[in-house]
Each structure stands twice: as C-alpha cells, then as structure tokens.
Design an enzyme around this catalytic site. Structure first.
Site, short mmCIF file in Angstrom:
data_model
loop_
_atom_site.label_atom_id
_atom_site.label_comp_id
_atom_site.label_asym_id
_atom_site.label_seq_id
_atom_site.Cartn_x
_atom_site.Cartn_y
_atom_site.Cartn_z
CB ALA A 188 -0.94 -0.01 1.21
CG ASN A 198 7.04 -0.71 -5.36
OD1 ASN A 198 5.87 -1.07 -5.30
ND2 ASN A 198 7.47 0.27 -6.14
CB VAL A 199 9.14 -5.63 -0.98
CG1 VAL A 199 10.23 -6.48 -0.33
CG2 VAL A 199 8.27 -4.98 0.08
CE LYS A 238 7.45 -1.92 4.04
NZ LYS A 238 6.87 -2.32 5.34
CG ASP A 261 -1.24 -5.23 8.12
OD1 ASP A 261 -2.33 -5.82 7.94
OD2 ASP A 261 -0.55 -4.79 7.18
#
Length: 1224
Positions: free
Chosen positions: A945, A948-949, A964, A1063
């Site tokens: 969200a 990017n990784v 990350k 999360d």
C-alpha cells in the site's frame, strides 16, 4: 413550697419560690421529670465559682453569665475588657456546667429587680443574656457560632449530632493530645435543638431576648443608636476604616505594631504573624471601586450623639448577641428581619473600630511601662480577632439579604422616604458582603471564612441566573470564582500537613480562645462534605452557562474540562480521607449532556468504586447504587436520543454511500441496532473513495476544528509577548491499565523464555530503598493530567502536581495497573525520576474504569501506602527468583479459580509485563551516502500500500537482502516514520531483522533480512501463480501448530516491548527454507508503552479485532485475534466472513463471535485454541504466554518436519523471482 440556695458576693440567702411560680419555671425549662430537692450539701457542689453582681456594665454581665457566654471578658471573645479578673474566668472554664437551679434563681432575681425598679435596663440586659445563654446550650454549647451553622442555603434540614462536649470535661479537649479527635468531629446542632426548631419552641425565647434588648436600649436613652439609615449600611467603606487601623499601627510602638494578625504565607503552610506591612497590603489589594457600585442614594444623615462609654450598649458583644438572635429568626424561622440583623452587626463593627482608635489615642497620651504595653498589645489582638468574626457574620448576613431582596421577600421593609431601586440595591449588598468576607479572611485567615466567601459568590451567581441576567459573562465570572475558592479550600483541608497546621494554630491560641476555635474555626468533615456539595452545584451552573463570544466559548470548554478534573480528583481524595460527601455533584456530572465530561465522571467514579480502600466506607453502598442507576439511565437516554438522529444520518448520506450500504447485504434493522459500529465501518471502508460524506462523531478522538481555532488564538496572543525560555517539563506518561495486587506465591510456575525483557526494575527499586543510584528516565513514570500544550492559565493542577509535596511519588516506585485490553494481571513497579522527591510515598493507582473498555484511560489517586510497603518488602525478599524474569505473576483475574481452558494447565496464569520506553529516533538513524551502488541484482518481489519490496545482493558481503522502498509520507517535513524506530528496536529470531536505512531522492530505503521461503500465503497457493488464486493447499494441524508456536514467541517479545503489530496476516508472515517463521512489515505498528489503549481503526479486512472496530481502546491483545484469523486462513483457505462483503464482515466481526462452519473435522484442541484466540472480549482472550502452554501446540515439532518437506527440492520461488526481474 420549694426552696433553693443562692450565693451572692456579700451575702448568702435562701430564695423561696411559690408553687405556681415554680411550676411555671418547671414548664419553661422542661423540668417536669426532674426532682428538685432542698440542697443540704456544701455550696461548692452546687456551684464552684462565685456569681458576682458588680455594678459595672461588662463586669456585671460577665459575672452572672461567666460560665455560659460565648466569649470571656479578659482577652477572650468577651465584653470590652472591663472584667474583674482572669482567675475567676479560668476557674469558671475548668468547672462543670452549673446546675439549672442557679439560672432559675438568676431569672427570679432579675424579675424582682425589675419589679422594684422598672427602669433598671441593666437587669433587662442580664435577663436577655441569660435567656440567650440557654438558647445557645440547646443549640450545641456556649461556643457555637450561630452564623456558621448556616450552610448557606435558603432553608435546609439542620444536621443532627449528639454534641455533649460542652457538658462534661470540655477543658480536656484543649490539650493537644485530644486535638486530633476534635478535628473530625462534626460541630453541629444537637437533636434537642433540631426538634425545638421544628416545633418552634425557640421562637418565643428568641423574641424574648430581642424584646428585652430593645426595651433596655430605650430605657438607657440609646434608642437613637438604632436609627441607622439604610444608605449608611450601603455606603459604609470598610477600606477607610481599615486604613485608619493601619495608620494607628504604623504610628504605634514597634512592640504593638507587630500584631499577631494571621495570614497565609505563600511559601509555607504554617501560620505566621504579620506586621503592619501586611495590613497595608490588605488595604491596597481590595478595590473599593469594584466592590461598591454607584447607586442613587440619599445623603447620609448626621452622625448620632456620642454613646455613653459606661452604657451596656458600648459593649460590642451585646450587639453581637442581639444580631445572632435575629439571624436565627431570619434563617431558620424564615422571618423578614435581615435588615435589623445587618444593623446590629454593623453597630458592633463601628464600636470595635472606635475602641481601637480610642486605645491608640490613650497609648499616645500616656507613658506606658512594659506591662501596659503588653496589655495594650493583648487588647489590640483581641479586637482584631473579634473584628474578623463580626465581619464574617456581617458578610454572611448581607449575602443572604441580597438574595432575599432580589427574590422580593422583603419588600415590606422599604419606606417611601428611602426611594431605592431594588434592582441596583441587592447588587450593592452583595458587593458589601464580598468586601466584608475578604477583609475578614485577610486579617484572620480561616478556611471557614473562605468557604463562606465561595458561597457568597455562588449565591449571587445563582440569583443572577435565576432572575434572567442578560450578561452571561458576569454569571460565568462569578461562578468560576466560587469554584476556584471551593477547590483551594478543599485542597488545603485535604493535604497531609493539614492536621499539623491545625495543631500549630491551636498551640498559638490563648487559653480562653481554644474552645471557640475548636468549635468554629476547624474545617471539619461536615464543612468538607458541604463544600463538595455546593461546589458540585456551582460546577453544574458553570457547565450550563453559554457564552456569546466564539473565542471565549473555546476557552470555556478547556476550562470546564479542567474544572471537572479538579472536582473529580478532590471528590476521590475526600472519600479516601474518610469524608462522606453528597453524591449530587458527581451524579450530575455522570448525566451531563457533553459526552467527554460524562465519560470522565463515570470513569472516575467507577475507579473509585473498585478501590479496596472504600469498601468499608459508609458511602460505598450508596455510590454503587447511584452508579447502577446512572448507567441504566444513560443507556436508556442515549438509545432514545440516538434513534432519530441515526435514521436522519442514514438518509442524509450521499446516494453512492446509500447504494453501497444496500449492496452490502445488511438490513436497516441490523444497522440501527448497532449504528455506531456500522457508521464507523462504512466510513473506514469508503472515506477514500466516496467524498463529501459525514464523519462519525467518535471516529476521531479530538475536535480538530476547535483545536485549530485554539492554535490560531494562541499564535495571535503570543505575537505581542516576549519569548520565554522553555520550561523543562517531566515526561508525560499516563497509566498502564489494570488494577491488581502483587502475588508472589506462583512465581516459580512461569517457565516462559523471556530473557530479552529488561529486568532492571527490581534492582532500581532496591537501590532506591537503600539510597542507591538514581534510576534512569527510561523506566520512570511521571503522572500529569494535562498535556504540555495547555495554556498557562490552565496549568495550575499540573504545576501543583509537580511542585507540591502532597503528590511526591515514592522513591522506590509507583504502582501502575493495566485495565484496558492488556493481558490481565498483576501490579508492576517502576522507579521515579530525579524531579520527584523521595521523601514521601503517595501511591498513584492508574486504571481504566470498568471491564467494558472506554475511550480514554483514567488517572485516579488511591492511597495505598501500606500496600506499597508490604509489596516492596515482598519484592526484595524474592529478588533472586524474579531476576531471571521481569514478569510478576498474579492470579487476581482468576478469583473464581476457573481455568481459562481445560487444555491450559491451571498453574499458567495471566501476567503483566513492564514495557520499556522506546526511544524516538532522529535523522541519525539513516546511514550516510546513496544506497544505489551498494547493491546488485535487484529484483522486485511485490507491491504494498505504501511502497515496493525488492530482492538484492549486498556487494560488501554478497548476502541477500530485502529492500523496502517507501514514499516519504510524514508530517512536518520529517522522514522519520513509526516503522523505523519500532522495527529498529526489535531483535528477535522470530522477527525479520532490521539492518539499516537510507534517505534517497525523497524515498526511504529500509534494508531488511531476506527470507527465502516466501510468505505463508505463497505456501498456501499450490501453483504460486496469480491467475489461479483458489487452488490452495491447506495446512495440516501440526503445521499450523508449528507456525503458530513460532509466531507466539515473536508476539511474546513484541508484548514485552509494548508493540502492537496491527497487521498480522499471511502475507506479512515470512518463512525461511531452514524452517524459521518471522513477522514482517511494521508499517502499521504502534506502541502502547505510554500506558493507554490505542483507538485508531486500521488493519487488513478480515483480520481486524472487534475492539478495534468498536472504537474501544486496544493493545497487544488485538494481535491475538489477528492470529486467530490467520489460523482460519491456513485451515479453511479464507478469513472469517471472507465470503461476505467488506462492510458485512466488519459489522459481524464487531457484534458476533465467529463459529467454524464444520468444527467436527478438526480436533477438540484445535477448536478450543482457535476460539480462545477469537474471543470477542479482549479481557478474556489469553495472552501469548498462556497460549504457548496450550495442548494444541504439543505437535509443533512434527509440523516443522512437514514445513521442511514442502521446501525440499522446490525451486518454484527462485524461478518466479527470475521471471519477474525488474531492474532499478
């Protein structure tokens, strides 16, 4: 025939009473059941002291009534100093109460004297004083001040109390040994006086006294003394008289100028003596233009002729007695005599000022030796004390007269000649009363006078409010003054040094004033209870007053909140000190229409109800009953008020939003039953996609609009002010939430591997007790109720908490409790900071109010000094056991001895940990330089969200890492985000390792450990292809047990750090090919180490805990619910309510407990473990330490073998990475 003995000064004779006369005296003095016989015993058995019958005015009055008057004549509160001797009075005080036969003889004597000489006005005065003495005895004793029995209301029930201390051994109470017992005794009216007032048996004696005084005044030729025009009362300037007194003291000798007028020292709590400089300050501080207002009054008449100094009416005590009788007729018998009462007290004040001036003139004219100077100083001190008492009486009477005049009960008293408008006149009376009480409290400080000053402001504000005052600001100013004085009075009376201060004041009192001081000047529990009751009523008026100006309204809201804080704190402290206050004020706050005030009151009273200190208090049962009624009433009221508003809100939503709700599958009836949950869920899901929709009132914790206006107002005010150096404030750290008692009996039963938890607390405690090193700030708890951003005018309580010795915390730690959703348990201890004095111990117990969690944590002061000492000793004795683990065990939440599950051993109980403070990092956390040339073979793994990784190889050591990359999305142009300082603080084998971070071209690079096994979600997907998401390979129970065991180890560590992940889902659980399970992605993580539950609604659909959706405070227990959702996902292939719409899933999660569609295909241990994790009540949800001992996890070792078998000979993950290569 009856006879009795009477001993005069020069002769001894037997007075014979006729049978008719004697029966009349029997009826008058209620002697029907008493046998009166001829006394043949020695005369000292009848009366030990002589009854002098002198010819001088004050001496003659005091001689006959020496054992019954309020005041003594020699230096005490008695007639103008013309008495006989100190020895006779001292003997009189030491003697017991004289027999009633002597009073009967005296009355008969005065009757005979008047028959012989009808113009004998002195006999009338003595007779009236004798009746007055008997009235005072029925009211509770000769030292009772009738004006202080007025509880400052129009007409209230008179308190009952068997007050017999005036009958026997009253002198024994003068000693300091019995002083403590006298402080808490309620000096109130006796039962007999209560009954006689109700039956109006005192009405005739009171009129009799006033009639005899009136006749005596006319016979003595002093009737013109009563011709005091009302304009004189209104225009009388106390400041002018006070200035004369100050000038006289300035011109007197140094020994006499240092009069012992008591005043309050701002830097000390003891009572000191002041010089004439203090009197100068008094006269300058009182603003006459503010107190006296311009009224069209006729000019004052010429002064009356000078009074005869030998007349009885030159004695101020006589006027005071007359005023007291009229005061009783006005207040308790509801007769319109306030004006006459004011005239009598006014005359007493005039005489006292004249006597003071006359004594000063005599001192200047005569050459005085040392003995005369001491006598003058003694008389001067006596006059000042008596003046303070009369000013207080006059101020109370004027205040009551002012309200009665406005209420138009006394219109019959006005004459056409005076021609004064009542509308202005009653305000002038109020101003005079305030001025009188202020000066009285200045020259002789007293909490009782301060209390009456507060009620005078209170009464005037209520009168203005009742009769429709146009200026709401004036009402608000008066009522806030009243509340402030109430607060200051109670704060001083409830302090730990109050008893010592009273003992010191008692020692400074002359022997002849001690009885009066003990009965009238001690602020006992009765005054404290009534002060709280009146303060509650005043606070209710303050909260209901609405101001017109918008900026003032914003300021008023903040001040109202602080006032409620002060009231609730003082109420709790009063109850814990043994006071039994009225519950009217707190019940009114609990029913307040403003939700913030209502929650605050209900929380505080709930905390008080759960305190073990008040269980045996007489107020406990009533408090519990009232809280039950309040909760029932609030629930019904809220339901009735919200029904219409809910329907209107639902219909006023945008059309797109209404269509979204209809498509969710929820019916209108379901939504209406839980409207707040539904509205919060709707807004959470659509706030970014459907604009212009209403915001739920409780979605955000603060009113941003009001805060913005307040900030703009502060900025505009600060532009004209010079910048001041910033104050070094102690760290703000509210409560950790659960109240429990320390229990060291089961310490050996905890075998949890928690070696990473900091165990310095016990060592710090030990050092604190032995005078060791100062504890570190990271383990300190400093409690302040307001934020550091509060305006200076509202910081009074915070400054008091940080400066006052009353709130000094223990050097060995304070006890905090955790009553939010925080894992159960036991009390924990921490140490204090350098700013806290280690000399006193006052236990702060900090809790949430009830099992049903609310929006805010509540700070409550509970005195647990004995418990602290006992628990500290237990801790020291068990240091060797506790040093291996900082978790203090406790079975307080298992009082019913029922195990939480049959698959968890009974020895495993809830625990409470002490999470250390996480240090907030700054820009130094970023490594220097650019990260681009440091890595090679960069491959994109996925998109989230917020960024990017990527997979990459670090050139320095050729090790694989995960990068990350986040967009910079922080406030105030700072790149620091919570993920950085939270993740960097974690170091555990079941948490992805944080390596370093960089700031590059507006992006935040976070370098992390690379897990080559992918995510749990990847392992669920058999083919690992995005086009076939439903082809899942479900996990066996043993594999689930292994993954959950690894995750619970990580959650235990996070809980020890006070970190909430928020999360926890299958895509954030990473695996390695060596079988390790790691928690990743701390983008939504937060900390609860500040000691309060979080309320932000966030997370991934299908994994959000019910308390988060219900907008209740939550903590690490919410991660346990997310863990249960992960179990369902691994076992069923979908999350709870995964087949329903997002809104319906959120709604059902909040109001229902999830049930497996087919539980029979699973083992009982699995089902039990799952339902424990999915328990909707966070208080009943087990902690991760407890879950680690569940029987279901016993097969975790076999699960690891299954996981390694799935990874064996699998190159799918590596091939997938190469196929999706994305260069930087």
């Amino acid at each position: 025939m009856k006879s009795f003995l009477n001993k005069n000064k020069n002769s001894k004779k037997i007075i014979i009473l006729d049978d008719n006369d004697f029966s009349k005296y029997q009826q008058r003095y209620d002697l029907q059941n008493q046998n009166i016989e001829i006394v043949s015993s020695p005369l000292q058995n009848i009366r030990s002291q002589q009854i002098n019958d002198g010819v001088q005015m004050s001496g003659s009055i005091q001689s006959d009534l020496s054992s019954s008057d309020n005041f003594t004549s020699s230096g005490g509160f008695g007639g103008g100093g013309n008495s006989s001797s100190n020895t006779s009075n001292r003997n009189s005080d030491n003697s017991t109460q004289r027999p009633l036969m002597v009073d009967i003889g005296l009355e008969y004597k005065y009757r005979l004297a008047l028959e012989q000489n009808p113009n004998d006005f002195k006999a009338l005065v003595k007779w009236g004083s004798l009746i007055y003495k008997n009235i005072k005895n029925q009211m509770g004793g000769k030292h009772v001040d009738v004006c202080l029995m007025d509880w400052n209301e129009e007409l209230i029930p008179i308190p009952q109390n068997n007050n017999n201390h005036h009958n026997h051994n009253h002198h024994n109470n003068h000693t300091s040994g019995n002083f403590t017992g006298n402080i808490n005794s309620n000096t109130t009216l006796s039962n007999s006086f209560f009954e006689t007032l109700n039956s109006f048996n005192l009405r005739e004696p009171l009129f009799d006294v006033c009639g005899k005084y009136q006749s005596s005044l006319q016979l003595s030729g002093g009737s013109n003394l009563l011709n005091i025009p009302f304009s004189t009362l209104l225009n009388y300037n106390l400041n002018e008289q006070l200035n004369i007194l100050v000038n006289n003291l300035n011109n007197s000798s140094p020994s006499s100028s240092s009069s012992s007028i008591k005043t309050k020292n701002t830097t000390s709590t003891t009572t000191t003596t002041t010089t004439t400089k203090n009197l100068n300050d008094i006269s300058n501080n009182i603003n006459n233009s503010r107190v006296l207002r311009s009224v069209s009054l006729p000019p004052a008449p010429p002064p009356p002729p000078t009074e005869d100094p030998n007349s009885p009416w030159s004695d101020p005590i006589l006027w005071m007695k007359w005023g007291d009788c009229l005061f009783l007729l006005c207040t308790y018998l509801e007769l319109p005599m306030y004006r006459a009462t004011c005239e009598k007290y006014f005359k007493c004040i005039q005489i006292l000022f004249k006597q003071q001036e006359k004594q000063h003139q005599q001192q200047q004219q005569q050459q005085q030796n040392q003995q005369d100077k001491e006598k003058f100083e003694k008389q001067n001190n006596y006059n000042i004390k008596l003046l303070a008492i009369v000013l207080r009486k006059w101020g109370i009477t004027l205040s009551r007269y002012s309200r009665r005049m406005k209420s138009q009960f006394l219109m019959s008293e006005w004459t056409s000649d005076e021609n004064i408008q009542v509308e202005e006149l009653w305000k002038v009376l109020h101003s005079q009363s305030i001025q009188s009480l202020l000066i009285s409290n200045k020259i002789s400080p007293s909490l009782v006078t301060q209390y009456h000053l507060a009620t005078a402001y209170h009464r005037h504000a209520i009168t203005l409010n009742q009769f429709g005052c146009q200026s709401k600001e004036e009402i608000y100013g008066l009522i806030t003054n009243s509340c402030k004085i109430y607060y200051e009075t109670l704060l001083e009376s409830l302090s730990d040094t109050f008893l010592q201060q009273l003992q010191l004041q008692q020692q400074q009192q002359p022997w002849h004033d001690i009885e009066y001081y003990n009965n009238n000047e001690i602020f006992n529990d009765q005054f404290k209870s009534k002060s709280l009751e009146n303060w509650g009523r005043a606070l209710d008026v303050q909260l209901s007053t609405k101001l017109n100006d918008e900026e003032e309204t914003i300021e008023k809201e903040e001040e109202d909140l602080n006032s409620v804080d002060e009231y609730l704190t003082t109420f709790s402290k009063s109850v814990l000190k043994g006071v039994t206050p009225s519950l009217e004020g707190v019940v009114s706050l609990c029913l307040n229409s403003k939700q913030a005030l209502q929650y605050k009151a209900i929380n505080s009273v709930s905390v008080l109800c759960r305190s073990s200190e008040i269980v045996k208090s007489p107020i406990y049962n009533e408090l519990m009953d009232q809280m039950t009624k309040v909760e029932s009433f609030v629930s019904k009221r809220d339901d009735a008020e919200s029904l219409l508003s809910q329907q209107k809100t639902l219909k006023s939503m945008p059309p797109k939003l209404q269509a979204y709700v209809r498509m969710s599958g929820l019916g209108e009836e379901e939504i209406m039953r839980n409207f707040e949950i539904a509205w919060n869920s709707i807004y959470f899901l659509t706030k970014d996609t459907i604009p212009n929709q209403p915001i739920p009132p409780n979605y955000y914790r603060s009113n941003k609009k009001n805060k913005l206006k307040q900030r703009q107002l502060n900025d505009s005010n600060n532009q004209d002010e010079k910048e001041e150096p910033e104050e070094i404030k102690p760290p703000l750290l509210p409560s950790i939430h659960r109240t429990n008692q320390l229990n060291n009996n089961n310490n050996n039963n905890n075998n949890i591997n928690n070696n990473n938890i900091n165990n310095n607390n016990i060592n710090n405690n030990k050092n604190g007790n032995s005078g060791g090193e100062t504890p570190s700030p990271s383990s300190s708890f400093v409690i302040t109720p307001f934020t550091s951003n509060s305006q200076s005018k509202f910081n009074t309580q915070r400054q008091f908490l940080s400066n006052s010795t009353l709130f000094n915390l223990s050097s060995s730690g304070i006890f905090t409790n955790n009553n939010n959703n925080n894992n159960g348990g036991s009390t924990i201890t921490t140490t204090t900071t350098n700013n806290i004095s280690p000399t006193k111990t006052n236990g702060w117990t900090l809790t949430l109010p009830s099992k049903a969690p609310t929006r805010r944590a509540t700070v409550s002061l509970i005195n647990i000094n004995d418990l602290i000492n006992q628990q500290q000793q237990n801790q020291i004795n068990s240091v060797s056991t506790l040093s291996q683990n900082n978790i203090i065990l406790n079975n307080n939440n298992n009082l019913d001895n029922k195990p939480i599950s049959k698959y968890i051993p009974n020895s495993i109980i809830r625990t409470t940990v002490n999470p250390p403070l996480l240090s907030r990092c700054d820009e130094t956390i970023f490594s220097s330089g650019t990260p681009l040339p440091l890595f090679r073979d960069k491959i994109k793994l996925g998109t989230g969200a917020f960024g990017n990784v990527f997979y990459a190889i670090r050139k320095s050591d050729s090790s694989p890492v995960a990068i990350k990359v986040l967009m910079e999305r922080t406030k105030k142009d700072s790149p620091i985000i919570p993920e950085l300082y939270i993740h960097s603080a974690c170091n555990h084998s079941n948490i992805v390792t944080y390596i370093e971070s960089y700031l590059c071209k507006g992006h935040v690079w976070i370098i992390l450990e690379y897990c080559d096994g992918g995510t749990v979600r990847d392992l669920l997907q058999a083919t690992c292809t995005p086009g076939n998401p439903n082809n899942l390979q479900l996990f066996e129970e043993t594999l689930i047990a292994y993954i959950i065991t690894e995750l619970l180890e990580g959650l235990v560590y996070l809980r020890s750090k006070g970190i909430i992940h928020r999360d926890l889902k299958s895509r954030n659980i990473l695996l390695t090919r060596k079988g390790k399970v790691k928690i990743a992605d701390f983008g939504l993580a937060t900390t609860c180490s500040l000691g309060r539950g979080r309320t932000r609604m966030c997370g991934t659909m299908g994994r959000i805990a019910p308390e988060v959706i219900r907008r209740e405070p939550y903590d690490t227990q919410s991660d346990i619910y997310s863990l249960g959702c992960l179990i369902i996902e691994m076992a069923e292939g979908t999350v709870p309510y995964g087949k329903d719409s997002s809104l319906k899933a959120l709604f059902y999660t909040a109001i229902h407990q999830y049930k497996l569609p087919n539980p029979k295909k699973y083992t009982k241990e699995f089902v039990d473990f799952l339902y424990l994790c999915l328990n909707p009540d966070p208080f009943k949800r087990p902690t991760p330490e407890m879950l680690l001992h569940h029987t279901f996890l016993s097969g975790a070792d076999r699960g690891k073998s299954i996981l390694l078998g799935r990874f064996k000979n699998q190159d799918t993950r590596k091939n997938l990475l190469l196929d999706n290569f994305v260069a930087f």
